[in-house]
Write an enzyme that holds these catalytic residues in place. Structure first.
Site, PDB file in Angstrom:
ATOM      1  N   ASN A  72      21.230  41.397  23.329  1.00  0.00           N
ATOM      2  CA  ASN A  72      21.494  40.303  24.253  1.00  0.00           C
ATOM      3  C   ASN A  72      22.991  40.213  24.484  1.00  0.00           C
ATOM      4  O   ASN A  72      23.728  39.669  23.658  1.00  0.00           O
ATOM      5  CB  ASN A  72      20.951  38.984  23.680  1.00  0.00           C
TER       6      ASN A  72
ATOM      7  N   ARG B 150      18.228  42.283  27.158  1.00  0.00           N
ATOM      8  CA  ARG B 150      18.324  41.204  28.143  1.00  0.00           C
ATOM      9  C   ARG B 150      19.157  41.690  29.323  1.00  0.00           C
ATOM     10  O   ARG B 150      20.267  42.194  29.154  1.00  0.00           O
ATOM     11  CB  ARG B 150      18.986  39.969  27.528  1.00  0.00           C
TER      12      ARG B 150
ATOM     13  N   HIS C  51      18.332  32.501  33.275  1.00  0.00           N
ATOM     14  CA  HIS C  51      17.927  31.909  31.988  1.00  0.00           C
ATOM     15  C   HIS C  51      16.420  31.982  31.787  1.00  0.00           C
ATOM     16  O   HIS C  51      15.829  31.169  31.068  1.00  0.00           O
ATOM     17  CB  HIS C  51      18.397  30.450  31.868  1.00  0.00           C
TER      18      HIS C  51
ATOM     19  N   HIS D  49      18.647  24.424  30.433  1.00  0.00           N
ATOM     20  CA  HIS D  49      19.350  25.286  29.486  1.00  0.00           C
ATOM     21  C   HIS D  49      20.836  24.983  29.631  1.00  0.00           C
ATOM     22  O   HIS D  49      21.441  25.267  30.673  1.00  0.00           O
ATOM     23  CB  HIS D  49      19.076  26.763  29.800  1.00  0.00           C
TER      24      HIS D  49
ATOM     25  N   ARG E 211      32.709  28.630  34.217  1.00  0.00           N
ATOM     26  CA  ARG E 211      32.308  28.891  35.605  1.00  0.00           C
ATOM     27  C   ARG E 211      32.192  27.584  36.378  1.00  0.00           C
ATOM     28  O   ARG E 211      31.786  26.572  35.836  1.00  0.00           O
ATOM     29  CB  ARG E 211      30.977  29.645  35.644  1.00  0.00           C
TER      30      ARG E 211
ATOM     31  N   GLU F 218      15.988  33.441  22.399  1.00  0.00           N
ATOM     32  CA  GLU F 218      15.824  34.529  23.366  1.00  0.00           C
ATOM     33  C   GLU F 218      15.460  35.843  22.682  1.00  0.00           C
ATOM     34  O   GLU F 218      14.759  36.672  23.263  1.00  0.00           O
ATOM     35  CB  GLU F 218      17.110  34.693  24.189  1.00  0.00           C
TER      36      GLU F 218
END
Length: 376
Positions: free
Chosen positions: A12, A65, A154, A182, A215, A354
């Site tokens: 990931n 991922r 996500h 998330h 971001r 995840e």
């Protein structure tokens, strides 16, 4: 040398982190977490060092991922040279995520050439978006020529959180109408109706939606056009600012992109950063709820959603109009309900896992029985 059984290696690569896990039967045998993605030339060394130090086992598959596979990969897909070449055509849609992820795919394929490698896209969960939620109000010729549409992200996190929510509520996922959020280094909101994503805050890229750690989230495109005109900013300066110096970091005047540090700081800029973040998240949750016929639960996941009670409380206090009350529990160390017993709308928190969803999706893509989820 003997082994202790088979396992799935999950890889990931985030925008500024790397997680490696060995998973067997829904349990993690070994883990490695770094707060930075390795340089491409060091990727193979990182993977090899983890495997050499991990418990002895047979790695039967590797799950990767993939934040954005564009139209090349919309569901878990076995990686081969042709698939990877197609994905590279979309790498600039998620430049913080896809290049390091592909470097790790290449490194893992060199280190483990005899096992299947599966790309598990974060966009897969959102393939069910209705056309009205997936379509941008842009010229049709642009949409056709460039494949402009809302993908959503996500997805691995949301798939896991939805499954755990169904278990905790004692209902099937297909019967639920919920809003999931998330919240972490990247943040988003998703509306789920009858087990299917029907709206989400991220779009063509992971830059859209709520403010994130560094971001910007959504901003007025007219403002960006103005910044690009008159030699105010170059395209490179604009991209660097939106992706690396905005969000919580920009709002706090460069203090931090970490909500925990902002809560502890208490200065006006940090307070403003948290207020803007909470405002935008709660606004997206309320908007997502309009895609549902009812609201069975609000679910927090991601690093902030899981372990930042101050943020959860502040978001919920803005959502009284939806029947949501502030959480009464802050000390959960397992997945569960944090709202008061008998609340009109249950509020839950689910630890992000995840790696376990990656392992399940990887085995599913290979036609093998998926591993059973293990409660957090």
């Amino acid at each position: 040398m003997g082994t202790t059984g088979s396992a799935v290696l999950t890889v990931n690569a985030g925008s500024s982190s790397l997680q490696l896990h060995l998973v067997r039967d829904g349990r993690v045998l070994g883990t490695e977490h770094s707060e930075r993605s390795p340089d491409p030339e060091a990727a193979e060394q990182v993977v090899s060092a983890f495997l050499d130090a991990a418990p002895e086992c047979d790695v039967v598959a590797v799950g990767h991922r993939l934040v954005h596979g564009g139209e090349a990969v919309r569901r878990p897909t076995v990686a081969d040279d042709a698939v990877l070449a197609a994905v590279r055509e979309y790498a600039d849609l998620a430049p913080l995520h896809v290049p390091p992820a592909l470097a790790l795919v290449d490194a893992a394929r060199r280190r483990l050439p005899g096992v299947p490698h599966v790309l598990c896209p974060d966009t897969a969960f959102h393939v069910t978006l209705p056309e009205s939620a997936a379509t941008y109000a842009l010229p049709s010729e642009w949409r056709r020529r460039y494949g402009l549409r809302r993908y959503g992200f996500h997805g691995l996190s949301y798939t896991w959180a939805l499954g755990r929510t169904a278990e905790l509520l004692g209902r099937s996922a297909a019967s639920l109408q919920v809003v999931l959020t998330h919240l972490g280094g990247g943040s988003s909101v998703c509306a789920v109706r009858q087990g299917r994503s029907v709206d989400t805050s991220m779009g063509f890229t992971p830059l859209e939606g709520v403010p994130m750690s560094k971001r910007s989230g959504s901003v007025d495109p007219g403002m960006l056009l103005w910044l690009l005109s008159g030699s105010r900013l170059s395209i490179e300066e604009l991209r660097e600012g939106l992706e690396h110096r905005s969000g919580l970091l920009g709002l706090s005047d460069g203090r931090s992109g970490d909500t925990r540090e902002l809560v502890a700081a208490g200065d006006p800029a940090s307070a403003l950063a948290l207020e803007v973040f909470v405002h935008r998240v709660s606004r997206e949750i309320a908007a997502a709820a309009t895609s549902l016929g009812r609201l069975d639960a609000l679910v927090f996941t991601g690093e902030i959603g899981w372990d930042q009670p101050e943020v959860r409380d502040a978001v919920c206090r803005r959502l009284a109009l939806l029947g949501i009350e502030p959480p009464v529990r802050t000390d959960l160390d397992t997945d569960g309900t944090i709202s008061a017993p008998g609340a009109i709308v249950p509020v839950l928190t689910v630890r992000p896992r995840e790696e376990l969803q990656l392992a399940r999706d990887t085995l599913g893509a290979l036609g093998r029985p998926p591993e059973s989820p293990v409660p957090s």
